[in-house]
Design a protein around this motif. Structure first.
Motif, PDB file in Angstrom:
ATOM      1  N   LYS A  46       0.838  -1.214   0.000  1.00 60.14           N
ATOM      2  CA  LYS A  46       0.000   0.000   0.000  1.00 60.14           C
ATOM      3  C   LYS A  46       0.867   1.254   0.000  1.00 60.14           C
ATOM      4  O   LYS A  46       0.527   2.241  -0.638  1.00 60.14           O
ATOM      5  CB  LYS A  46      -0.931  -0.019   1.215  1.00 60.14           C
ATOM      6  CG  LYS A  46      -1.981  -1.134   1.155  1.00 60.14           C
ATOM      7  CD  LYS A  46      -2.821  -1.128   2.417  1.00 60.14           C
ATOM      8  CE  LYS A  46      -3.719  -2.351   2.490  1.00 60.14           C
ATOM      9  NZ  LYS A  46      -4.470  -2.416   3.743  1.00 60.14           N
ATOM     10  N   GLY A 154      -2.094 -13.365   7.341  1.00 61.87           N
ATOM     11  CA  GLY A 154      -0.874 -13.233   8.133  1.00 61.87           C
ATOM     12  C   GLY A 154      -1.176 -12.841   9.566  1.00 61.87           C
ATOM     13  O   GLY A 154      -0.667 -13.450  10.516  1.00 61.87           O
ATOM     14  N   VAL A 155      -1.992 -11.828   9.751  1.00 61.57           N
ATOM     15  CA  VAL A 155      -2.357 -11.402  11.110  1.00 61.57           C
ATOM     16  C   VAL A 155      -3.413 -12.327  11.697  1.00 61.57           C
ATOM     17  O   VAL A 155      -3.308 -12.774  12.844  1.00 61.57           O
ATOM     18  CB  VAL A 155      -2.861  -9.936  11.102  1.00 61.57           C
ATOM     19  CG1 VAL A 155      -3.237  -9.498  12.510  1.00 61.57           C
ATOM     20  CG2 VAL A 155      -1.800  -9.001  10.519  1.00 61.57           C
ATOM     21  N   GLY A 175     -12.339 -17.581   3.466  1.00 64.34           N
ATOM     22  CA  GLY A 175     -12.728 -18.363   2.310  1.00 64.34           C
ATOM     23  C   GLY A 175     -12.737 -19.848   2.651  1.00 64.34           C
ATOM     24  O   GLY A 175     -12.058 -20.280   3.602  1.00 64.34           O
ATOM     25  N   ASN A 178      -9.759 -22.151   3.620  1.00 61.27           N
ATOM     26  CA  ASN A 178      -9.103 -22.063   4.930  1.00 61.27           C
ATOM     27  C   ASN A 178      -9.928 -22.675   6.065  1.00 61.27           C
ATOM     28  O   ASN A 178      -9.492 -22.644   7.227  1.00 61.27           O
ATOM     29  CB  ASN A 178      -8.810 -20.596   5.267  1.00 61.27           C
ATOM     30  CG  ASN A 178      -7.682 -20.044   4.421  1.00 61.27           C
ATOM     31  OD1 ASN A 178      -6.660 -20.706   4.252  1.00 61.27           O
ATOM     32  ND2 ASN A 178      -7.879 -18.862   3.872  1.00 61.27           N
ATOM     33  N   TYR A 192     -17.245 -15.500   4.013  1.00 59.60           N
ATOM     34  CA  TYR A 192     -17.675 -14.116   3.784  1.00 59.60           C
ATOM     35  C   TYR A 192     -18.640 -14.062   2.598  1.00 59.60           C
ATOM     36  O   TYR A 192     -18.839 -15.029   1.898  1.00 59.60           O
ATOM     37  CB  TYR A 192     -16.472 -13.181   3.604  1.00 59.60           C
ATOM     38  CG  TYR A 192     -15.328 -13.683   2.734  1.00 59.60           C
ATOM     39  CD1 TYR A 192     -15.447 -13.738   1.346  1.00 59.60           C
ATOM     40  CD2 TYR A 192     -14.122 -14.083   3.317  1.00 59.60           C
ATOM     41  CE1 TYR A 192     -14.397 -14.171   0.557  1.00 59.60           C
ATOM     42  CE2 TYR A 192     -13.059 -14.517   2.528  1.00 59.60           C
ATOM     43  CZ  TYR A 192     -13.210 -14.568   1.152  1.00 59.60           C
ATOM     44  OH  TYR A 192     -12.174 -15.007   0.373  1.00 59.60           O
ATOM     45  N   TYR A 219     -16.897  -4.425   7.734  1.00 54.85           N
ATOM     46  CA  TYR A 219     -16.897  -5.321   8.891  1.00 54.85           C
ATOM     47  C   TYR A 219     -17.167  -4.598  10.204  1.00 54.85           C
ATOM     48  O   TYR A 219     -17.774  -5.183  11.107  1.00 54.85           O
ATOM     49  CB  TYR A 219     -15.600  -6.142   8.948  1.00 54.85           C
ATOM     50  CG  TYR A 219     -15.632  -7.267   7.957  1.00 54.85           C
ATOM     51  CD1 TYR A 219     -16.569  -8.286   8.076  1.00 54.85           C
ATOM     52  CD2 TYR A 219     -14.763  -7.306   6.876  1.00 54.85           C
ATOM     53  CE1 TYR A 219     -16.634  -9.311   7.155  1.00 54.85           C
ATOM     54  CE2 TYR A 219     -14.820  -8.329   5.944  1.00 54.85           C
ATOM     55  CZ  TYR A 219     -15.757  -9.330   6.080  1.00 54.85           C
ATOM     56  OH  TYR A 219     -15.827 -10.341   5.165  1.00 54.85           O
ATOM     57  N   ASN A 252      -0.104  -2.774  14.812  1.00 49.35           N
ATOM     58  CA  ASN A 252       1.350  -2.864  14.977  1.00 49.35           C
ATOM     59  C   ASN A 252       1.924  -1.795  15.912  1.00 49.35           C
ATOM     60  O   ASN A 252       2.689  -2.090  16.831  1.00 49.35           O
ATOM     61  CB  ASN A 252       1.972  -2.803  13.572  1.00 49.35           C
ATOM     62  CG  ASN A 252       3.453  -2.563  13.573  1.00 49.35           C
ATOM     63  OD1 ASN A 252       3.918  -1.508  13.179  1.00 49.35           O
ATOM     64  ND2 ASN A 252       4.209  -3.545  14.014  1.00 49.35           N
ATOM     65  N   HIS A 297      -5.333 -13.374  -0.725  1.00 51.71           N
ATOM     66  CA  HIS A 297      -5.833 -14.627  -0.133  1.00 51.71           C
ATOM     67  C   HIS A 297      -4.699 -15.455   0.463  1.00 51.71           C
ATOM     68  O   HIS A 297      -4.749 -16.685   0.462  1.00 51.71           O
ATOM     69  CB  HIS A 297      -6.599 -15.442  -1.181  1.00 51.71           C
ATOM     70  CG  HIS A 297      -7.826 -14.733  -1.671  1.00 51.71           C
ATOM     71  ND1 HIS A 297      -8.978 -14.613  -0.921  1.00 51.71           N
ATOM     72  CD2 HIS A 297      -8.051 -14.043  -2.814  1.00 51.71           C
ATOM     73  CE1 HIS A 297      -9.862 -13.912  -1.583  1.00 51.71           C
ATOM     74  NE2 HIS A 297      -9.329 -13.548  -2.741  1.00 51.71           N
ATOM     75  N   THR A 298      -3.692 -14.781   0.989  1.00 50.92           N
ATOM     76  CA  THR A 298      -2.566 -15.508   1.574  1.00 50.92           C
ATOM     77  C   THR A 298      -2.977 -16.155   2.888  1.00 50.92           C
ATOM     78  O   THR A 298      -3.630 -15.535   3.721  1.00 50.92           O
ATOM     79  CB  THR A 298      -1.400 -14.534   1.839  1.00 50.92           C
ATOM     80  OG1 THR A 298      -1.054 -13.910   0.612  1.00 50.92           O
ATOM     81  CG2 THR A 298      -0.187 -15.270   2.398  1.00 50.92           C
TER      82      THR A 298
END
Ligand SMILES: NC(=O)c1ccc[n+]([C@@H]2O[C@H](COP(=O)([O-])OP(=O)(O)OC[C@H]3O[C@@H](n4cnc5c(N)ncnc54)[C@H](OP(=O)(O)O)[C@@H]3O)[C@@H](O)[C@H]2O)c1
Length: 306
Positions: A46, A154-155, A175, A178, A192, A219, A252, A297-298
């Motif tokens: 970003k 990741g988070v 998704g 997962n 979702y 959300y 963070n 979508h990691t």
């Protein structure tokens, strides 16, 4: 010479290059780390694209990267307790870890536990400290029901485990690919998309106590609609909602210390926390690494090997 990721203008992954730079030298209170593994994070993309220009502007040429793990190869004046050859994990605040070598203040590294893989050690800072802060912000108590959006990223993959460790009933929005992984942790997955509010109500008939939003648009509104009090809603991705609804935005920056990174590292070594590593790329393939990450979508972390 060191190899470092650089970009000279805002843009998509094509602006990323790996260039040569002089070997960094440790100043007073600093160490030079030869980076073995460095996680990548959506915020870096970003910043690179200019999306965060108002809040986190880039100055050019810019490096990137905060997460790191590697070996100490240089020590500055006044540094004690760390020696050349030590294996460390930690972070830089200078957008500089996506490189073969990085200079960091000695207080931003800690010993890498022997049982911790390089890839996990190099991925713990941004995702780990963010997960830690987000969980703390909603004050979880045993018996609570807490919804997490982006639950396998990741988070999110860390958030759901930190909540389960506190005997929280966790509903993870993710998704379908997962869902099995989330179930294996005792998390109830929901998909979702249309009808999500009804699916959550059906899963949590007694209501939702807190909501951690790791994805963004809509959300926080959903959490309000589900009856969650604003001071038990945390978002790390929808800052407009913070002003609008008075929810929290602890990420963070609320827990970015080496102590938190070390605590999470110890939990991994103790088998209490899993950090899924989705993919590993050589530094030269930094564009491909961010292309994969930016598909959105990691599952877990993507790691660079400088
Ligand atoms: N404020 C801070 O301090 C801070 C710190 C770190 C990150 N962030 C931000 O937090 C966000 C998450 O970061 P991350 O590192 O976890 O990202 P990530 O690893 O790329 O994970 C993103 C996750 O979003 C999920 N997702 C995709 N579409 C979704 C949808 N419609 N609804 C819900 N989830 C969906 C994906 O899950 P599926 O694969 O299941 O689709 C994926 O697991 C990013 O926007 C990042 O910039 C903020």
């Amino acid at each position: 010479m060191a190899q470092v990721v650089r970009f000279d203008r805002y843009g998509d992954v094509d602006v990323l290059d790996v260039v040569e730079a002089p070997d960094p030298v440790a100043g007073p209170g600093q160490v030079v780390v030869q980076v073995v593994a460095a996680g990548i994070n959506p915020g870096e993309g970003k910043i690179r694209s200019g999306l965060l220009h108002e809040v986190f502007p880039a100055t050019f040429p810019s490096g990137q990267g905060s997460d790191l793990a590697g070996r100490v190869v240089g020590i500055g004046e006044g540094v004690s307790g760390v020696a050349v050859g030590d294996e460390v994990l930690g972070f830089t605040n200078e957008r500089a870890s996506h490189a073969t070598h990085v200079v960091v203040p000695v207080e931003q590294v800690a010993p890498k536990p022997a049982g911790l893989s390089w890839d996990v050690a190099g991925s713990l800072f941004v995702a780990g400290t963010t997960a830690f802060a987000a969980v703390r912000s909603v004050r979880p108590e045993a018996g609570d029901t807490i919804v997490v959006s982006g639950a396998a990223g990741g988070v999110g993959s860390l958030v759901v485990q930190l909540l389960r460790a506190r005997d929280v009933t966790v509903i993870g929005i993710a998704g379908t690919g997962n869902h099995e992984w989330l179930r294996s942790l005792g998390v109830t997955p929901v998909t979702y998309g249309d009808g999500l509010a009804d699916r959550i109500r059906a899963t949590a008939p007694d209501g939702v106590d807190a909501f951690i939003d790791l994805y963004g648009p809509d959300y926080v509104e959903l959490a309000i609609e589900l009856g969650v009090q604003p001071d038990r809603i945390d978002t790390i991705a929808d800052f407009a909602a913070v002003a609008k609804y008075g929810v929290k935005a602890e990420g963070n920056g609320a827990a970015d210390t080496i102590d938190v990174v070390s605590e999470l590292a110890d939990q991994v070594v103790a088998g209490k926390l899993e950090v899924p590593v989705a993919a590993v790329y050589p530094l030269a393939d930094v564009r491909a690494a961010f292309t994969e990450l930016e598909h959105g979508h990691t599952h877990g972390k993507i790691v660079l090997h400088p």
